[in-house]
Design an enzyme around this catalytic site. Structure first.
Site, PDB file in Angstrom:
ATOM      1  N   LYS A  65       0.799  -1.225   0.000  1.00 60.37           N
ATOM      2  CA  LYS A  65       0.000   0.000   0.000  1.00 60.37           C
ATOM      3  C   LYS A  65       0.831   1.275   0.000  1.00 60.37           C
ATOM      4  CE  LYS A  65      -4.265  -1.839   1.930  1.00 60.37           C
ATOM      5  NZ  LYS A  65      -5.331  -1.643   2.934  1.00 60.37           N
ATOM      6  N   ASP A  81     -10.170   2.433   1.895  1.00 66.65           N
ATOM      7  CA  ASP A  81     -10.315   1.646   3.124  1.00 66.65           C
ATOM      8  C   ASP A  81     -11.032   2.418   4.224  1.00 66.65           C
ATOM      9  OD1 ASP A  81      -9.153  -0.791   2.378  1.00 66.65           O
ATOM     10  OD2 ASP A  81      -7.130  -0.063   2.772  1.00 66.65           O
TER      11      ASP A  81
END
Length: 293
Positions: free
Chosen positions: A72, A108
């Site tokens: 990420k 997210d």
């Protein structure tokens, strides 16, 4: 999968390990339901392979890709642009390819907040403990601050990700009304005190999933109070060790990360296709897939 033909557009998921992921079931169900000529595949890609993986997005003219641990943060130097959420968090979980220009987003945090709201809990005005600054924890903390959390403590071990915790705490303090601070997870007393202080505890580490299945940062039920809301971002297995410990402690509101995964996926789906994901159909397909295991 009969819809696949010479015009099918590929979307990927790059992470390691990732073969357990339900994302292909989620997105391919949605594509089929909406008669969209896309296909979603999972690829085991770690840091050493990431540059080639990103190059493949351009080479294969993929529409984009999801990104999960451990990629990420590492993917950011390989992208052309970041949206504001990715800039604030320093993390990306969704890449969109517009004619060879790759833009990174993070969905997210929105997924977490939306799922928690569906379960009857609003982060607004709440005190939150977020453990883990190597992946989902950063966007969860950032979005919770945007949504009005009053105070957020972010914990991580004193490793390469601790600086991420300090950076997001600084960003939250400068860009929202929330008060953010950090502490080292090795400080057991600080961890126990924070669990007692918090309204919401989010475990955003990989503890509880393979290869750490059966492990938990909290192993003693006495550390947990019954009115604490506990959210474990792991969704495979469905019941983690943390969730078992929480239930032994009498905690009523204990959740895994499946709902967050669906909600963040719906946000990514919208970025790629411009359409809303049929979430009810997706949840049904995923439940059926889960029974097959």
């Amino acid at each position: 999968m009969t819809r696949i033909d010479g015009h099918t557009i590929l979307i990927g998921l790059m992470a390691y390990p990732i073969r357990h992921s339900m994302s292909p079931t989620m997105h391919n169900t949605a594509f089929e339901a909406l008669n969209l000529n896309y296909a979603y595949l999972a690829f085991d890609i770690d840091g050493d392979q990431l540059a080639d993986g990103v190059k493949a997005i351009r080479t294969l003219d993929m529409r984009g890709s999801n990104v999960s641990m451990p990629n990420k943060q590492a993917i950011i130097p390989h992208l052309d642009k970041l949206d504001i959420s990715a800039k604030m968090t320093g993390a990306v979980n969704t890449v969109v390819n517009d004619d060879g220009v790759l833009t990174g987003y993070t969905t997210d945090g929105v997924g977490f907040v939306n799922d928690l709201k569906k379960k009857g809990h609003d982060v607004a005005g709440k005190k939150m403990l977020v453990v883990g600054a190597g992946g989902a924890g950063i966007p969860i903390a950032a979005q919770s601050a945007i949504e009005g959390a009053s105070e957020i403590r972010i914990a991580n071990r004193k490793d390469g990700h601790f600086e991420n915790a300090e950076d997001i705490a600084k960003s939250i303090n400068e860009n929202s009304g929330a008060v953010a601070s950090t502490f080292a997870l090795e400080d057991e007393d600080a961890f126990k005190e924070a669990l007692n202080w918090a309204d919401i505890y989010v475990d955003a580490t990989g503890v509880g999933m393979k290869p750490l299945e059966g492990k938990s940062l909290v192993e003693d039920p006495s550390w947990l109070k019954e009115d604490l809301v506990i959210y474990d971002t792991v969704y495979a297995p469905r019941t983690t060790k943390l969730m078992e410990v929480a239930k032994d402690a009498g905690v009523k509101n204990v959740y895994n990360g499946l709902g967050m995964m669906i909600e963040q996926g719906a946000a990514a789906f919208k970025l790629w296709t411009g359409q809303d994901m049929p979430i009810d159909l997706v949840e049904q397909a995923m439940a059926e897939k889960d029974k097959e295991k």
